[in-house]
Design a protein around this motif. Structure first.
Motif, short mmCIF file in Angstrom:
data_model
loop_
_atom_site.label_atom_id
_atom_site.label_comp_id
_atom_site.label_asym_id
_atom_site.label_seq_id
_atom_site.Cartn_x
_atom_site.Cartn_y
_atom_site.Cartn_z
N HIS A 46 -8.79 -15.58 0.25
CA HIS A 46 -9.48 -16.21 1.39
C HIS A 46 -8.60 -16.15 2.64
N PHE A 47 -7.29 -16.36 2.47
CA PHE A 47 -6.37 -16.33 3.59
C PHE A 47 -5.80 -14.93 3.84
N LYS A 48 -6.38 -13.93 3.17
CA LYS A 48 -6.03 -12.53 3.38
C LYS A 48 -4.54 -12.25 3.14
N VAL A 49 -4.00 -12.83 2.08
CA VAL A 49 -2.62 -12.55 1.70
C VAL A 49 -2.56 -11.13 1.13
N THR A 50 -1.58 -10.38 1.57
CA THR A 50 -1.50 -8.98 1.17
C THR A 50 -1.23 -8.82 -0.34
N GLU A 51 -1.79 -7.77 -0.90
CA GLU A 51 -1.53 -7.41 -2.30
C GLU A 51 -0.87 -6.04 -2.39
N SER A 52 -0.51 -5.48 -1.23
CA SER A 52 0.00 -4.10 -1.21
C SER A 52 1.50 -4.01 -0.97
N GLU A 53 2.18 -5.15 -0.80
CA GLU A 53 3.63 -5.11 -0.60
C GLU A 53 4.34 -5.34 -1.93
N THR A 54 5.61 -4.97 -1.98
CA THR A 54 6.38 -5.07 -3.22
C THR A 54 7.50 -6.10 -3.10
N ASP A 55 7.97 -6.58 -4.26
CA ASP A 55 9.08 -7.54 -4.27
C ASP A 55 10.40 -6.77 -4.27
N VAL A 56 11.51 -7.48 -4.49
CA VAL A 56 12.82 -6.85 -4.44
C VAL A 56 12.99 -5.78 -5.52
#
Length: 208
Positions: free
Chosen positions: A85-95
């Motif tokens: 709903h808040f358009k948090v990205t799902e395409s970035e990576t963690d460390v």
């Protein structure tokens, strides 16, 4: 969560562009968010969003992970719906180079069911947030009214005469102590109302 957090409610429904960058760091709000998501406590997650700047849902901890990673890791469809709903990205990576969905430990079919479940819940999120926010605002107003009533009741009119300059500070300090004592029942009342609010939010969650 301490009562003081609930006493001052500021709502920020800001949608940030995908890919907005933030410093990766561990913060108290992210710790509370991790606990709410890992425990499956959607009511607390809602409370965090409506009582803070909702910008924090985009933040990342020191390991590069954030709420979206935890929603997948703990298979939490309600949290996933809220974050979408808040358009948090799902395409970035963690460390470690992992996408949020990479932290899901079930089968691919189970992951797809999680995503589908979350998608069905997204339309109901705005209503739940608004109802939760309205209830918190009502509680804040009731607390303010109670404080005014208690202050009026516990502040007798005293004619200080010429002694006002000599004793004014001492009398003020005593009144502060008395006011703090008077507010303890009010704090307990707010805690009871918060519990009732969480119960109401649970009912709304079940309806979504």
């Amino acid at each position: 969560m301490r009562v003081s957090t609930w006493a001052i409610v500021t709502l920020f429904y800001a949608y940030l562009p995908t890919g907005a960058s933030y410093e990766w760091q561990d913060t108290p709000i992210l710790t509370d968010t991790w606990k709410a998501i890992s425990d499956g406590d959607f009511n607390t997650l809602l409370a965090l969003v409506v009582s803070h700047d909702s910008d924090f849902v985009h933040h990342r901890s020191a390991d590069g992970r954030g709420p979206m990673w935890w929603a997948y890791e703990f298979s939490n469809p309600s949290a996933l719906a809220l974050l979408q709903h808040f358009k948090v990205t799902e395409s970035e990576t963690d460390v470690s180079g992992l996408l949020p969905s990479d932290t899901f430990t079930g089968s691919e079919d189970a992951r797809l069911r999680l995503v589908a479940d979350a998608k069905q819940r997204v339309p109901g999120i705005p209503v739940m947030l608004q109802q939760f926010a309205d209830k918190l605002e009502e509680m804040k107003q009731q607390q303010a009214e109670r404080f005014d009533d208690d202050a009026a009741f516990s502040s007798p009119i005293v004619d200080m005469g010429d002694q006002e300059d000599d004793y004014g500070d001492d009398e003020y300090d005593d009144d502060e102590d008395e006011d703090e004592d008077e507010q303890n029942p009010a704090a307990e009342d707010i805690s009871a109302k918060i519990a009732a609010l969480k119960a109401k939010a649970q009912e709304m969650k079940d309806e979504v």
